[in-house]
Design an enzyme around this catalytic site. Sequence first.
Site, PDB file in Angstrom:
ATOM      1  N   SER A  38      42.846  56.992  73.718  1.00  0.00           N
ATOM      2  CA  SER A  38      43.135  56.745  75.135  1.00  0.00           C
ATOM      3  C   SER A  38      43.250  58.066  75.892  1.00  0.00           C
ATOM      4  O   SER A  38      42.942  58.134  77.082  1.00  0.00           O
ATOM      5  CB  SER A  38      44.440  55.961  75.267  1.00  0.00           C
ATOM      6  OG  SER A  38      44.312  54.758  74.562  1.00  0.00           O
ATOM      7  N   ARG A  39      43.700  59.106  75.219  1.00  0.00           N
ATOM      8  CA  ARG A  39      43.891  60.396  75.893  1.00  0.00           C
ATOM      9  C   ARG A  39      42.565  61.092  76.204  1.00  0.00           C
ATOM     10  O   ARG A  39      42.539  62.045  76.984  1.00  0.00           O
ATOM     11  CB  ARG A  39      44.813  61.303  75.081  1.00  0.00           C
ATOM     12  CG  ARG A  39      46.254  60.781  75.068  1.00  0.00           C
ATOM     13  CD  ARG A  39      47.251  61.767  74.510  1.00  0.00           C
ATOM     14  NE  ARG A  39      48.622  61.351  74.776  1.00  0.00           N
ATOM     15  CZ  ARG A  39      49.414  60.708  73.911  1.00  0.00           C
ATOM     16  NH1 ARG A  39      48.960  60.397  72.709  1.00  0.00           N
ATOM     17  NH2 ARG A  39      50.652  60.370  74.242  1.00  0.00           N
ATOM     18  N   ASP A  93      45.806  58.170  63.558  1.00  0.00           N
ATOM     19  CA  ASP A  93      47.201  58.624  63.550  1.00  0.00           C
ATOM     20  C   ASP A  93      47.678  58.606  62.102  1.00  0.00           C
ATOM     21  O   ASP A  93      48.438  57.733  61.686  1.00  0.00           O
ATOM     22  CB  ASP A  93      48.042  57.721  64.436  1.00  0.00           C
ATOM     23  CG  ASP A  93      47.593  57.786  65.884  1.00  0.00           C
ATOM     24  OD1 ASP A  93      47.895  58.771  66.554  1.00  0.00           O
ATOM     25  OD2 ASP A  93      46.885  56.857  66.325  1.00  0.00           O
ATOM     26  N   HIS A 128      40.215  50.802  73.697  1.00  0.00           N
ATOM     27  CA  HIS A 128      38.829  51.243  73.513  1.00  0.00           C
ATOM     28  C   HIS A 128      38.285  50.594  72.248  1.00  0.00           C
ATOM     29  O   HIS A 128      38.989  49.815  71.586  1.00  0.00           O
ATOM     30  CB  HIS A 128      38.755  52.773  73.452  1.00  0.00           C
ATOM     31  CG  HIS A 128      39.729  53.391  72.478  1.00  0.00           C
ATOM     32  ND1 HIS A 128      39.649  53.190  71.122  1.00  0.00           N
ATOM     33  CD2 HIS A 128      40.835  54.170  72.679  1.00  0.00           C
ATOM     34  CE1 HIS A 128      40.630  53.842  70.532  1.00  0.00           C
ATOM     35  NE2 HIS A 128      41.375  54.439  71.446  1.00  0.00           N
ATOM     36  N   GLN A 177      51.413  58.837  61.363  1.00  0.00           N
ATOM     37  CA  GLN A 177      52.082  57.623  61.855  1.00  0.00           C
ATOM     38  C   GLN A 177      51.909  56.473  60.867  1.00  0.00           C
ATOM     39  O   GLN A 177      52.861  55.752  60.557  1.00  0.00           O
ATOM     40  CB  GLN A 177      51.509  57.222  63.222  1.00  0.00           C
ATOM     41  CG  GLN A 177      51.925  55.839  63.688  1.00  0.00           C
ATOM     42  CD  GLN A 177      51.474  55.534  65.100  1.00  0.00           C
ATOM     43  OE1 GLN A 177      52.077  55.999  66.050  1.00  0.00           O
ATOM     44  NE2 GLN A 177      50.402  54.755  65.248  1.00  0.00           N
ATOM     45  N   MET A 213      49.450  50.690  72.761  1.00  0.00           N
ATOM     46  CA  MET A 213      50.024  51.086  74.046  1.00  0.00           C
ATOM     47  C   MET A 213      49.016  50.828  75.166  1.00  0.00           C
ATOM     48  O   MET A 213      49.133  51.392  76.258  1.00  0.00           O
ATOM     49  CB  MET A 213      50.448  52.552  74.013  1.00  0.00           C
ATOM     50  CG  MET A 213      51.525  52.801  72.949  1.00  0.00           C
ATOM     51  SD  MET A 213      52.562  54.250  73.252  1.00  0.00           S
ATOM     52  CE  MET A 213      51.350  55.541  73.285  1.00  0.00           C
ATOM     53  N   ASN A 227      45.281  50.599  77.285  1.00  0.00           N
ATOM     54  CA  ASN A 227      44.114  51.432  77.569  1.00  0.00           C
ATOM     55  C   ASN A 227      43.144  51.351  76.374  1.00  0.00           C
ATOM     56  O   ASN A 227      42.777  52.339  75.763  1.00  0.00           O
ATOM     57  CB  ASN A 227      44.513  52.885  77.866  1.00  0.00           C
ATOM     58  CG  ASN A 227      43.345  53.654  78.463  1.00  0.00           C
ATOM     59  OD1 ASN A 227      42.937  54.684  77.936  1.00  0.00           O
ATOM     60  ND2 ASN A 227      42.778  53.163  79.528  1.00  0.00           N
ATOM     61  N   HIS A 258      40.435  50.368  69.108  1.00  0.00           N
ATOM     62  CA  HIS A 258      41.429  49.283  69.064  1.00  0.00           C
ATOM     63  C   HIS A 258      40.757  47.952  68.726  1.00  0.00           C
ATOM     64  O   HIS A 258      41.297  47.153  67.962  1.00  0.00           O
ATOM     65  CB  HIS A 258      42.111  49.114  70.428  1.00  0.00           C
ATOM     66  CG  HIS A 258      42.979  50.254  70.840  1.00  0.00           C
ATOM     67  ND1 HIS A 258      42.650  51.101  71.873  1.00  0.00           N
ATOM     68  CD2 HIS A 258      44.184  50.678  70.387  1.00  0.00           C
ATOM     69  CE1 HIS A 258      43.596  51.997  72.038  1.00  0.00           C
ATOM     70  NE2 HIS A 258      44.545  51.775  71.149  1.00  0.00           N
ATOM     71  N   GLY A 268      45.638  52.309  63.070  1.00  0.00           N
ATOM     72  CA  GLY A 268      44.479  53.190  62.961  1.00  0.00           C
ATOM     73  C   GLY A 268      44.796  54.423  62.137  1.00  0.00           C
ATOM     74  O   GLY A 268      45.890  54.986  62.215  1.00  0.00           O
TER      75      GLY A 268
HETATM   76  O1  PAF Z   1      49.714  54.208  67.950  1.00  0.00           O
HETATM   77  C1  PAF Z   1      50.234  53.727  68.973  1.00  0.00           C
HETATM   78  O2  PAF Z   1      49.552  53.305  69.913  1.00  0.00           O
HETATM   79  C2  PAF Z   1      51.744  53.661  69.089  1.00  0.00           C
HETATM   80  O3  PAF Z   1      52.339  54.760  68.486  1.00  0.00           O
HETATM   81  C3  PAF Z   1      52.361  52.338  68.556  1.00  0.00           C
HETATM   82  C4  PAF Z   1      52.100  52.192  67.066  1.00  0.00           C
HETATM   83  C5  PAF Z   1      51.748  51.169  69.307  1.00  0.00           C
HETATM   84  C6  PAF Z   1      53.873  52.344  68.772  1.00  0.00           C
HETATM   85  O4  PAF Z   1      54.196  52.468  70.125  1.00  0.00           O
END
Ligand code: PAF
Length: 278
Positions: A181-182, A145, A29, A148, A25, A27, A32, A142
């Site tokens: 990013s937060r 998360d 760092h 996720q 998404m 921003n 990423h 990553g």
């Molecule tokens: O982890 C993230 O940045 C988001 O959840 C992703 C996987 C890009 C989906 O929008």
Amino acid sequence: MDIIPRIADLRTRLAGELVAFVPTMGNLHEGHLALMRQAREHGRCVVASIFVNRLQFAPHEDFDRYPRTFEADCDKLRSVGVDVLFAPDEKELYPQPQAFLVEPPAFANMLEGEFRPGFFRGVATVVLKLFNIVQPQAAVFGQKDYQQLMVVREMVKQLALPIRIVAGQTARADDGLALSSRNGYLSATERSEAPRLYRTLQAVAQAIQAGRHDFATLEAEAMEKLVENQWKPDYIAVRNQADLQLPALTDRLVIVAAAWLGKTRLIDNLEVARSDPA
Ligand code: PAF
């Protein structure tokens, strides 16, 4: 690096390529960028995407103030040799309201899913759509998360997508804070307090390694530590690494956490190394 906002142009550019994909998404760092470098090992063409996905934000969440730093992100992606950046706007990715949605299974309703209802539906929907557009052979997510990553792995498995999902280690600042990013939302005082989240996870892991198995008490004590220091924890939970369910004693464990520091919600996790040789 080719910067491509349109799906049709991306398809033309990627025809015949073996793609390793890192959705983001923006921003960006160092965390990423480490995922981008890792992607290089899994495909000849590294594709990143930047898209702040409205579908995964609840109306009261930070979609509008989510940091957008496109030019700086492009420089960073170039510096690590990313080949293609897919950067659609909302009209390109969601030309009509996205009415077909990917509904993840029940385990997505606990932990993050309990505190962010609909979050994983939004993530699964955009990730499946991005996979269909980019058609990667591998994709890197990553491990910060944690849930996720699990939702994406399970989606790929259950929908038989021919994509290898690769986990990228969490990048941390020198003081242990997981890069996010937060973190940019934190005031200077909050930033110096923020590493407590990881230290708390480490303390729980050490207690488990020292033989404590009263997980519920450990979780409560850890939450209390945060509360004493002005945090508002959503959860700290000792779970099974395999499926994030409540663990049996012999399971491999992970401690997952989400907590508010002021107006910023931070998440982190720590896998518990086994202390026995088994
Ligand atoms: O982890 C993230 O940045 C988001 O959840 C992703 C996987 C890009 C989906 O929008």
